[in-house]
Structures are given as structure tokens and as C-alpha cells.
Design an enzyme around this catalytic site. Structure first.
Site, PDB file in Angstrom:
ATOM      1  N   GLY A   1       0.826  -1.202   0.000  1.00 27.68           N
ATOM      2  CA  GLY A   1       0.000   0.000   0.000  1.00 27.68           C
ATOM      3  C   GLY A   1       0.857   1.247   0.000  1.00 27.68           C
ATOM      4  O   GLY A   1       2.035   1.188  -0.334  1.00 27.68           O
ATOM      5  N   ASN A   2       0.277   2.378   0.341  1.00 26.55           N
ATOM      6  CA  ASN A   2       1.048   3.622   0.427  1.00 26.55           C
ATOM      7  C   ASN A   2       0.452   4.539   1.495  1.00 26.55           C
ATOM      8  O   ASN A   2      -0.579   4.230   2.074  1.00 26.55           O
ATOM      9  CB  ASN A   2       1.117   4.311  -0.945  1.00 26.55           C
ATOM     10  CG  ASN A   2      -0.254   4.687  -1.455  1.00 26.55           C
ATOM     11  OD1 ASN A   2      -0.912   5.560  -0.897  1.00 26.55           O
ATOM     12  ND2 ASN A   2      -0.710   4.012  -2.502  1.00 26.55           N
ATOM     13  N   HIS A   3       1.108   5.664   1.725  1.00 26.22           N
ATOM     14  CA  HIS A   3       0.749   6.543   2.844  1.00 26.22           C
ATOM     15  C   HIS A   3      -0.360   7.551   2.549  1.00 26.22           C
ATOM     16  O   HIS A   3      -0.568   8.463   3.340  1.00 26.22           O
ATOM     17  CB  HIS A   3       1.994   7.312   3.316  1.00 26.22           C
ATOM     18  CG  HIS A   3       2.994   6.451   4.016  1.00 26.22           C
ATOM     19  ND1 HIS A   3       2.695   5.784   5.175  1.00 26.22           N
ATOM     20  CD2 HIS A   3       4.277   6.145   3.718  1.00 26.22           C
ATOM     21  CE1 HIS A   3       3.762   5.109   5.576  1.00 26.22           C
ATOM     22  NE2 HIS A   3       4.724   5.301   4.704  1.00 26.22           N
TER      23      HIS A   3
END
Ligand code: CTP
Ligand code: CA
Length: 225
Positions: free
Chosen positions: A33-35
Site C-alpha cells: 500500500g502507500n501513505h
């Protein structure tokens, strides 16, 4: 009872917004995923709603909560799910804003069982995810306004303009990562909006809610009627 004022600028117009990250499953307990916090996308969806639009917000996993019950929220997890939801919702939409931080790659296949720790090094085979903005740009009809985002760390303007063209968007919002008070997780942002006509609109550092208001005003101004 909710007390707020909705203007009629976008009354009767359907608007779709993608927001947040996507999670790409590795196995039942892990993902890539990512932030992305989803803050910018939620703020834009809320602003479109306050200007009178019928809003569908398609969001990946975030801790954000939508401020108005009248916004239709579709929760998705993966890029594939977001793609299906967006392509479906785009039909009849006057406005589409793609602010999600879609994962560019996904594991070729998610393992059914939890992967056990074995060798010292491990790698995952990945394939490219479908590009939602590119797809909507291809199926876009006259009267549909399509906006994308770009997150760049170098050659910002050049890369943003390339995305505007390749993805057949009407406008691209460039997120500047060169400012520590802008971008992921924080409540403020500074952006530049590139329109396909060649014009360039700078939005100076301010709260994301106010940036969203400027972005929606920009959309209203450039809507083809
Ligand atoms: N986007 C999308 N679907 C994807 C990837 C990106 O809809 N699979 C959209 C984003 O929501 C954003 C725009 O495309 O509006 C640009 O995303 P960005 O990550 O900046 O660009 P990419 O085209 O993915 O290229 P790169 O990450 O290599 O810069
Ligand atoms: Ca990307």
C-alpha cells in the site's frame, strides 16, 4: 439535523471522486500500500457536494469519515476494485476527479495461505495495475470534465503536462512534494493546476479544505456547458 448551505452551481450534476490508497494483497494478512491519507479527495468530494453536485466518492482504505450523509461512499480495497467502481460510476458523470494514490503494481497472484518465512531473501512477482484515469480519458464523452493528480519529485511541470496529454485529462493538479507542509498526511497543501488549454493556476499553501474549494471553483469555471 445537519446545518449547512449547498449552492446550486452544480445542481443536477453527477460528480465522482477517487480517494485514498489502494491495498494489493500479498497473502491473507499482508498487502502492498502507500501513505495516502485520503484527506484531499474527501475534501474535494465534500466541496463538490456543497456546490450542489450529486457525489459518489470511491475510496480505498482510510481513516477519513465523510462530513455529509448525502455523499454516496463506495469503499474499495484494491486497484482492480477501484477501477471497476470508477468505470461504472463514470457513466453520466459531468465531473470526475481522480485523486486516489492507486498502487502502480500488484502481486501477480495473492497467496491463499499465509506465506511462511524461509530463505534469507524473498521477492514478489508484480504486474502493472490498470490505469483508471487513462481508461476514463479514453471513454470520456463531450461534456465530461476529467481531472487527475500528479505527484512528482523532479521535472514536476514536464511530467504533469505529459500526464495531462497521455491520459486525455481536462486538467492535472500537481502536488508539490518540495514543501514539507504539503502532501501526504498533513492538513495543508500547495498545488498547481494545469489545464489542457495551456493555462496554469497556482494555489498557494493553505488548508486542504481551502485548496479543495479552489480546485472545485476551477472545475466550475472550466466546465464545458
Ligand atoms: N491513476 C489511476 N490509476 C492508476 C494509476 C494512477 O487512476 N493505476 C491516476 C491517479 O489517481 C492520478 C494520476 O493517475 O490522478 C497520476 O497518478 P501518478 O501516480 O502521479 O502517475 P502514474 O501515471 O501512475 O505514473 P508514475 O507513478 O510513474 O509517475
Ligand atoms: Ca503512480
Amino acid at each position: 439535523v445537519e446545518h449547512f448551505f449547498r449552492s446550486e452551481d452544480l445542481k443536477g450534476k453527477k460528480a465522482i471522486v477517487t480517494a485514498g490508497p489502494t491495498y494489493e494483497a500479498i497473502d491473507p494478512v499482508r498487502f502492498i500500500g502507500n501513505h495516502s491519507s485520503g484527506k484531499m479527495g474527501f475534501a474535494i468530494a465534500e466541496e463538490l457536494y456543497l456546490r450542489g453536485a450529486d457525489v459518489i466518492l470511491i475510496t480505498g482504505p482510510t481513516s477519513q469519515q465523510v462530513a455529509y450523509k448525502g455523499i454516496q461512499v463506495k469503499h474499495v480495497v484494491s486497484a482492480d476494485e477501484m477501477y471497476d467502481a470508477a468505470v461504472h460510476a463514470f457513466d453520466g458523470a459531468a465531473i470526475a476527479v481522480m485523486s486516489a494514490a492507486v498502487a502502480d503494481y500488484k502481486p501477480v497472484q495473492a497467496a491463499v495461505e499465509k506465506i511462511k518465512k524461509k530463505q534469507e531473501a524473498w521477492s514478489i512477482d508484480m504486474v502493472k495495475n490498470k490505469d483508471i484515469l487513462l481508461q476514463l480519458g479514453q471513454q470520456k464523452k463531450a461534456g465530461q470534465f476529467l481531472m487527475g493528480f500528479a505527484l512528482e519529485t523532479h521535472n514536476e511541470k514536464e511530467n504533469a503536462l505529459a500526464k495531462l496529454k497521455t491520459k486525455n485529462a481536462d486538467a492535472i493538479v500537481l502536488n508539490s512534494l518540495n514543501d514539507k507542509d504539503a502532501g501526504f498526511g498533513v492538513d495543508t497543501n500547495t498545488v498547481t493546476i494545469f489545464h489542457q488549454s495551456g493555462n496554469e493556476t497556482k494555489v498557494s499553501l493553505k488548508p486542504k479544505k481551502e485548496v479543495a474549494s479552489d480546485i472545485v471553483s476551477f472545475i466550475i469555471k472550466h466546465l464545458h456547458v
